[in-house]
Design an enzyme around this catalytic site. Structure first.
Site, mmCIF file in Angstrom:
data_model
loop_
_atom_site.group_PDB
_atom_site.id
_atom_site.type_symbol
_atom_site.label_atom_id
_atom_site.label_comp_id
_atom_site.label_asym_id
_atom_site.label_seq_id
_atom_site.Cartn_x
_atom_site.Cartn_y
_atom_site.Cartn_z
ATOM 1 N N ARG A 234 0.865 -1.178 0.000
ATOM 2 C CA ARG A 234 0.000 0.000 0.000
ATOM 3 C C ARG A 234 0.902 1.228 0.000
ATOM 4 O O ARG A 234 1.954 1.231 0.660
ATOM 5 C CB ARG A 234 -0.916 0.032 1.227
ATOM 6 C CG ARG A 234 -2.102 -0.937 1.159
ATOM 7 C CD ARG A 234 -3.146 -0.502 0.117
ATOM 8 N NE ARG A 234 -4.287 -1.406 0.043
ATOM 9 C CZ ARG A 234 -4.384 -2.449 -0.781
ATOM 10 N NH1 ARG A 234 -3.381 -2.747 -1.594
ATOM 11 N NH2 ARG A 234 -5.464 -3.188 -0.807
ATOM 12 N N ASP A 258 4.033 -0.231 -7.310
ATOM 13 C CA ASP A 258 2.733 -0.542 -7.911
ATOM 14 C C ASP A 258 1.638 0.212 -7.168
ATOM 15 O O ASP A 258 0.474 0.162 -7.560
ATOM 16 C CB ASP A 258 2.469 -2.058 -7.841
ATOM 17 C CG ASP A 258 1.214 -2.458 -8.604
ATOM 18 O OD1 ASP A 258 1.061 -2.009 -9.761
ATOM 19 O OD2 ASP A 258 0.370 -3.198 -8.052
ATOM 20 N N GLU A 263 -2.567 7.645 -4.670
ATOM 21 C CA GLU A 263 -2.923 7.047 -5.967
ATOM 22 C C GLU A 263 -4.393 7.176 -6.331
ATOM 23 O O GLU A 263 -4.751 7.093 -7.504
ATOM 24 C CB GLU A 263 -2.538 5.564 -5.994
ATOM 25 C CG GLU A 263 -3.403 4.674 -5.080
ATOM 26 C CD GLU A 263 -3.006 3.201 -5.149
ATOM 27 O OE1 GLU A 263 -1.815 2.893 -5.037
ATOM 28 O OE2 GLU A 263 -3.907 2.361 -5.303
ATOM 29 N N HIS A 295 -1.141 0.099 -9.826
ATOM 30 C CA HIS A 295 -1.875 -0.870 -8.988
ATOM 31 C C HIS A 295 -2.434 -2.020 -9.836
ATOM 32 O O HIS A 295 -3.647 -2.248 -9.879
ATOM 33 C CB HIS A 295 -3.011 -0.170 -8.218
ATOM 34 C CG HIS A 295 -3.351 -0.884 -6.933
ATOM 35 N ND1 HIS A 295 -3.572 -0.212 -5.751
ATOM 36 C CD2 HIS A 295 -3.506 -2.189 -6.644
ATOM 37 C CE1 HIS A 295 -3.855 -1.095 -4.797
ATOM 38 N NE2 HIS A 295 -3.827 -2.301 -5.320
HETATM 39 P P1 NAI Z 1 -1.470 -11.360 4.473
HETATM 40 O O1 NAI Z 1 -2.434 -10.895 5.513
HETATM 41 O O2 NAI Z 1 -1.486 -12.806 4.045
HETATM 42 O O3 NAI Z 1 0.036 -11.037 4.964
HETATM 43 C C1 NAI Z 1 0.441 -9.828 5.506
HETATM 44 C C2 NAI Z 1 1.615 -10.140 6.429
HETATM 45 O O4 NAI Z 1 2.164 -8.905 6.874
HETATM 46 C C3 NAI Z 1 1.219 -10.940 7.676
HETATM 47 O O5 NAI Z 1 2.037 -12.086 7.799
HETATM 48 C C4 NAI Z 1 1.432 -9.956 8.810
HETATM 49 O O6 NAI Z 1 1.812 -10.581 10.026
HETATM 50 C C5 NAI Z 1 2.530 -9.078 8.233
HETATM 51 N N1 NAI Z 1 2.680 -7.817 8.930
HETATM 52 C C6 NAI Z 1 1.727 -7.076 9.573
HETATM 53 N N2 NAI Z 1 2.289 -6.007 10.147
HETATM 54 C C7 NAI Z 1 3.630 -6.060 9.873
HETATM 55 C C8 NAI Z 1 4.725 -5.240 10.210
HETATM 56 N N3 NAI Z 1 4.584 -4.147 10.992
HETATM 57 N N4 NAI Z 1 5.963 -5.607 9.757
HETATM 58 C C9 NAI Z 1 6.124 -6.723 9.024
HETATM 59 N N5 NAI Z 1 5.115 -7.549 8.672
HETATM 60 C C10 NAI Z 1 3.873 -7.207 9.097
HETATM 61 O O7 NAI Z 1 -1.668 -10.404 3.240
HETATM 62 P P2 NAI Z 1 -1.233 -10.636 1.715
HETATM 63 O O8 NAI Z 1 -2.343 -11.294 0.999
HETATM 64 O O9 NAI Z 1 0.117 -11.233 1.677
HETATM 65 O O10 NAI Z 1 -1.184 -9.126 1.200
HETATM 66 C C11 NAI Z 1 -0.259 -8.178 1.752
HETATM 67 C C12 NAI Z 1 -0.671 -6.795 1.334
HETATM 68 O O11 NAI Z 1 -0.482 -6.659 -0.079
HETATM 69 C C13 NAI Z 1 -2.175 -6.470 1.535
HETATM 70 O O12 NAI Z 1 -2.434 -6.029 2.851
HETATM 71 C C14 NAI Z 1 -2.400 -5.387 0.528
HETATM 72 O O13 NAI Z 1 -2.161 -4.136 1.137
HETATM 73 C C15 NAI Z 1 -1.352 -5.643 -0.546
HETATM 74 N N6 NAI Z 1 -1.942 -6.077 -1.804
HETATM 75 C C16 NAI Z 1 -1.587 -5.429 -2.963
HETATM 76 C C17 NAI Z 1 -2.132 -5.793 -4.177
HETATM 77 C C18 NAI Z 1 -1.732 -5.130 -5.461
HETATM 78 O O14 NAI Z 1 -2.442 -5.271 -6.470
HETATM 79 N N7 NAI Z 1 -0.606 -4.438 -5.518
HETATM 80 C C19 NAI Z 1 -3.137 -6.851 -4.260
HETATM 81 C C20 NAI Z 1 -3.379 -7.537 -3.003
HETATM 82 C C21 NAI Z 1 -2.813 -7.131 -1.826
#
Ligand code: NAI
Length: 332
Positions: A234, A258, A263, A295
């Site tokens: 994000r 991305d 944005e 994105h």
């Molecule tokens: P997820 O929930 O499976 O994993 C997120 C991980 O980040 C978790 O393991 C969590 O413990 C960790 N985390 C939380 N706070 C943290 C911190 N302070 N320091 C380090 N790690 C921390 O989520 P997923 O599916 O892997 O997605 C991650 C992010 O990617 C989403 O929250 C979203 O913002 C972004 N995203 C971007 C997309 C795009 O099109 N560019 C599409 C989908 C998601």
């Protein structure tokens, strides 16, 4: 049941119609974004479906509740743009699509890394102009390089797998360690150590108060000179002004984005015949070692199919049982 789908693009219409083909749902598509000025369009709907730039702040959520909307079905994994307190107060249930295709985002992240490293974006233009010189296109072997992944959830884990496949050493930081990553040989470290050790840093964590501007001047100071920084999580995880300062001093050797803090007024729209109203974004575009995509990490056939199917699943489950498959609840 009527569902109003905001910020609909041609691809949303295509995949949602296919996913709902056998269901008795009334899908109403709105090209408009959901915001206070458009919320009235949802009058008569029991559910709204929203994407990452739709406004789901307290006033919009309250207005949706007033109109009789009982479910907000997000077609995204991230839910940082929803006022969950307002939803809980007005009895509106929120659902999301937790894992539509972590591979889509992980592979796009890898595409940014490899493009920035081997400068294929610049080579493409050169060759088309008949310029076959190689000066300025020098890259490095990925094999043996240390990549730091911040957040090893679904996307971070998928990314770690591909990077290990390329022969990178992967270090990671996450308050919740992934057993799968540890089994692959990922070494968990604290953020400062990750920043100091990595040649490439990739952000795969959600936007939370803890991760807001995680990459700021102090964090950049700790990084290796010439580091490659990638953000596909994000926008606001990165302080854009600090990153511009890092690019100007050469501390940041390459930047792949991305997502971008501001944005929502740019991405998913065609501004090619008007102008870019954001001067900070325009400054980023002046660096040859910056690669920005709008994105599109999620944008694969498999992911769009899964988003539509899981969202329709959330809606039909809510209609039958009062609970979606994947509710978003307030943090405890
Ligand atoms: P997820 O929930 O499976 O994993 C997120 C991980 O980040 C978790 O393991 C969590 O413990 C960790 N985390 C939380 N706070 C943290 C911190 N302070 N320091 C380090 N790690 C921390 O989520 P997923 O599916 O892997 O997605 C991650 C992010 O990617 C989403 O929250 C979203 O913002 C972004 N995203 C971007 C997309 C795009 O099109 N560019 C599409 C989908 C998601």
């Amino acid at each position: 049941m009527r569902i109003d789908i905001f910020s609909s693009k041609s691809y949303d219409i295509r995949f949602f119609k296919a996913a709902a083909a056998e269901k008795s749902l009334n899908l109403v598509f709105h090209e408009e974004r959901l915001r206070l000025s458009s919320v009235k369009l949802a009058e008569g709907a029991q559910a709204v479906c929203a994407f990452v730039h739709d406004d789901l702040s307290a006033s919009v959520v309250a207005e949706l509740a007033e109109l009789g909307v009982r479910l907000i079905a997000l077609r995204s994994a991230g839910f940082n743009h929803v006022d969950l307190n307002a939803a809980a107060e007005s009895g509106v249930v929120v659902a999301r699509v937790p894992a539509y295709s972590p591979h889509a985002v992980a592979e796009h992240t890898l595409a940014l890394m490899l493009t920035l490293n081997r400068k294929t974006h610049r080579a493409f233009n050169r060759v088309r102009e008949g310029n076959f010189r190689l000066e300025g296109l020098l890259g490095f072997d990925m094999r043996g390089k240390t990549t730091g992944i911040v957040g090893t959830g679904l996307i971070g884990t998928a990314l770690a797998r591909t990077l290990i496949g390329l022969g990178c050493t992967v270090v990671a930081s996450d308050p919740a360690r992934s057993a799968e990553c540890e089994a692959m040989g990922v070494r968990y470290v604290e953020i400062p150590e990750l920043l100091e050790q990595s040649e490439i840093i990739s952000l795969q964590c959600p936007l939370t108060p803890d991760t807001h501007h995680l990459i700021n001047d102090a964090a950049i100071e700790r990084m290796k000179p010439g580091v490659m920084l990638i953000n596909t999580s994000r926008g606001a995880v990165v302080d854009t002004q600090a990153v511009i300062r890092g690019l100007k001093t050469g501390k940041i050797g390459a930047l792949g984005l991305d997502v971008y803090e501001e944005e929502s007024e740019l991405f998913f729209e065609d501004l090619s015949a008007s102008y870019i109203p954001d001067d900070v974004f325009a400054r980023l575009l002046t660096f040859p070692n910056v690669l920005i995509t709008g994105h599109q990490g999620f944008f694969t056939t498999e992911a769009l199919q899964a988003i539509a199917e899981v969202t329709i699943g959330n809606i039909t489950s809510f209609a039958k049982t009062g609970a979606p498959l994947y509710p978003v609840s307030l943090p405890h």
